[in-house]
Design a protein around this motif. Structure first.
Motif, PDB file in Angstrom:
ATOM      1  N   MET A   1      44.916  29.087  28.099  1.00  0.00           N
ATOM      2  CA  MET A   1      44.462  30.212  28.416  1.00  0.00           C
ATOM      3  C   MET A   1      43.054  30.480  28.530  1.00  0.00           C
ATOM      4  O   MET A   1      42.567  31.385  29.522  1.00  0.00           O
ATOM      5  CB  MET A   1      44.694  31.315  26.902  1.00  0.00           C
ATOM      6  N   LYS A   2      42.459  29.708  27.996  1.00  0.00           N
ATOM      7  CA  LYS A   2      40.762  29.707  28.454  1.00  0.00           C
ATOM      8  C   LYS A   2      40.581  29.326  29.930  1.00  0.00           C
ATOM      9  O   LYS A   2      39.938  30.047  30.680  1.00  0.00           O
ATOM     10  CB  LYS A   2      39.951  28.766  27.686  1.00  0.00           C
ATOM     11  N   LYS A   3      41.501  28.248  30.535  1.00  0.00           N
ATOM     12  CA  LYS A   3      41.317  28.027  31.711  1.00  0.00           C
ATOM     13  C   LYS A   3      41.827  29.255  32.726  1.00  0.00           C
ATOM     14  O   LYS A   3      41.072  29.220  33.600  1.00  0.00           O
ATOM     15  CB  LYS A   3      42.170  26.948  32.049  1.00  0.00           C
ATOM     16  N   ASN A   4      42.692  29.857  32.364  1.00  0.00           N
ATOM     17  CA  ASN A   4      43.278  30.883  33.155  1.00  0.00           C
ATOM     18  C   ASN A   4      42.265  32.011  33.082  1.00  0.00           C
ATOM     19  O   ASN A   4      42.000  32.696  34.342  1.00  0.00           O
ATOM     20  CB  ASN A   4      44.400  31.382  32.633  1.00  0.00           C
ATOM     21  N   ILE A   5      41.441  32.398  32.305  1.00  0.00           N
ATOM     22  CA  ILE A   5      40.245  33.311  32.151  1.00  0.00           C
ATOM     23  C   ILE A   5      39.251  32.856  33.007  1.00  0.00           C
ATOM     24  O   ILE A   5      38.638  33.516  33.854  1.00  0.00           O
ATOM     25  CB  ILE A   5      40.031  33.667  30.848  1.00  0.00           C
ATOM     26  N   LEU A   6      38.773  31.714  32.982  1.00  0.00           N
ATOM     27  CA  LEU A   6      37.618  31.052  33.577  1.00  0.00           C
ATOM     28  C   LEU A   6      38.144  31.004  35.213  1.00  0.00           C
ATOM     29  O   LEU A   6      37.137  31.490  35.763  1.00  0.00           O
ATOM     30  CB  LEU A   6      37.575  29.640  33.213  1.00  0.00           C
ATOM     31  N   TYR A   7      39.309  30.776  35.461  1.00  0.00           N
ATOM     32  CA  TYR A   7      39.719  30.727  36.883  1.00  0.00           C
ATOM     33  C   TYR A   7      39.547  32.111  37.374  1.00  0.00           C
ATOM     34  O   TYR A   7      39.350  32.426  38.480  1.00  0.00           O
ATOM     35  CB  TYR A   7      41.040  30.150  37.135  1.00  0.00           C
ATOM     36  N   LEU A   8      39.874  33.093  36.694  1.00  0.00           N
ATOM     37  CA  LEU A   8      40.079  34.377  37.097  1.00  0.00           C
ATOM     38  C   LEU A   8      38.791  35.132  37.305  1.00  0.00           C
ATOM     39  O   LEU A   8      38.493  35.595  38.492  1.00  0.00           O
ATOM     40  CB  LEU A   8      40.799  35.252  36.091  1.00  0.00           C
ATOM     41  N   LEU A   9      37.875  34.583  36.503  1.00  0.00           N
ATOM     42  CA  LEU A   9      36.571  34.960  36.456  1.00  0.00           C
ATOM     43  C   LEU A   9      35.697  34.424  37.767  1.00  0.00           C
ATOM     44  O   LEU A   9      34.974  35.168  38.657  1.00  0.00           O
ATOM     45  CB  LEU A   9      35.696  34.797  35.237  1.00  0.00           C
ATOM     46  N   LEU A  10      36.004  33.073  37.950  1.00  0.00           N
ATOM     47  CA  LEU A  10      35.537  32.348  39.083  1.00  0.00           C
ATOM     48  C   LEU A  10      35.923  33.030  40.513  1.00  0.00           C
ATOM     49  O   LEU A  10      35.342  33.289  41.525  1.00  0.00           O
ATOM     50  CB  LEU A  10      35.676  30.918  39.142  1.00  0.00           C
ATOM     51  N   GLY A  11      37.217  33.325  40.587  1.00  0.00           N
ATOM     52  CA  GLY A  11      38.065  34.061  41.580  1.00  0.00           C
ATOM     53  C   GLY A  11      37.174  35.550  41.882  1.00  0.00           C
ATOM     54  O   GLY A  11      36.956  35.755  43.070  1.00  0.00           O
ATOM     55  N   ILE A  12      37.184  36.303  40.953  1.00  0.00           N
ATOM     56  CA  ILE A  12      36.450  37.379  41.017  1.00  0.00           C
ATOM     57  C   ILE A  12      34.864  37.418  41.771  1.00  0.00           C
ATOM     58  O   ILE A  12      34.755  38.031  42.312  1.00  0.00           O
ATOM     59  CB  ILE A  12      36.535  38.228  39.803  1.00  0.00           C
ATOM     60  N   LEU A  13      34.424  36.321  41.016  1.00  0.00           N
ATOM     61  CA  LEU A  13      32.967  36.112  41.361  1.00  0.00           C
ATOM     62  C   LEU A  13      32.978  35.765  42.849  1.00  0.00           C
ATOM     63  O   LEU A  13      32.088  36.072  43.595  1.00  0.00           O
ATOM     64  CB  LEU A  13      32.230  35.087  40.842  1.00  0.00           C
ATOM     65  N   ALA A  14      33.876  34.765  43.222  1.00  0.00           N
ATOM     66  CA  ALA A  14      33.712  34.493  44.667  1.00  0.00           C
ATOM     67  C   ALA A  14      34.246  35.642  45.547  1.00  0.00           C
ATOM     68  O   ALA A  14      33.572  35.826  46.615  1.00  0.00           O
ATOM     69  CB  ALA A  14      34.716  33.070  44.877  1.00  0.00           C
ATOM     70  N   LEU A  15      35.094  36.274  45.218  1.00  0.00           N
ATOM     71  CA  LEU A  15      35.695  37.432  46.178  1.00  0.00           C
ATOM     72  C   LEU A  15      34.447  38.478  46.118  1.00  0.00           C
ATOM     73  O   LEU A  15      34.084  39.147  47.164  1.00  0.00           O
ATOM     74  CB  LEU A  15      36.602  38.286  45.438  1.00  0.00           C
ATOM     75  N   THR A  16      33.382  38.796  45.049  1.00  0.00           N
ATOM     76  CA  THR A  16      32.583  39.887  45.224  1.00  0.00           C
ATOM     77  C   THR A  16      31.254  39.319  45.844  1.00  0.00           C
ATOM     78  O   THR A  16      30.443  40.083  46.495  1.00  0.00           O
ATOM     79  CB  THR A  16      32.315  40.394  43.697  1.00  0.00           C
ATOM     80  N   SER A  17      30.921  38.022  45.822  1.00  0.00           N
ATOM     81  CA  SER A  17      29.742  37.529  46.206  1.00  0.00           C
ATOM     82  C   SER A  17      29.814  37.169  47.833  1.00  0.00           C
ATOM     83  O   SER A  17      29.113  36.931  48.635  1.00  0.00           O
ATOM     84  CB  SER A  17      29.250  36.209  45.634  1.00  0.00           C
ATOM     85  N   SER A  18      31.054  36.920  48.290  1.00  0.00           N
ATOM     86  CA  SER A  18      31.384  36.563  49.706  1.00  0.00           C
ATOM     87  C   SER A  18      31.264  37.620  50.496  1.00  0.00           C
ATOM     88  O   SER A  18      31.494  37.606  51.827  1.00  0.00           O
ATOM     89  CB  SER A  18      32.834  35.637  49.929  1.00  0.00           C
TER      90      SER A  18
END
Length: 63
Positions: A1-18
């Protein structure tokens, strides 16, 4: 579950910063740019012959 939340946060960060707008850089010199291009053959039977010559008629156009 922790990995899924981490991947979700990293995906959101990549989308907003790009989604940044490119910064336009002004030219540093007031020279005239390229006004013609010439392609030459460098090997084969047509060595040192012009393949294509492209001349820019209106030098005030920047694109």
């Amino acid at each position: 579950m922790k990995k899924n939340i981490l991947y979700l946060l990293l995906g959101i960060l990549a989308l907003t910063s790009s989604c940044q707008d490119p910064e336009y850089v002004l030219p540093t010199a007031d020279r005239q740019g390229i006004t013609s291009l010439t392609a030459l053959f460098t090997s084969g039977p047509y060595v040192d012959k012009e393949a294509v010559v492209y001349t820019i008629a209106d030098a005030s156009v920047d694109k």
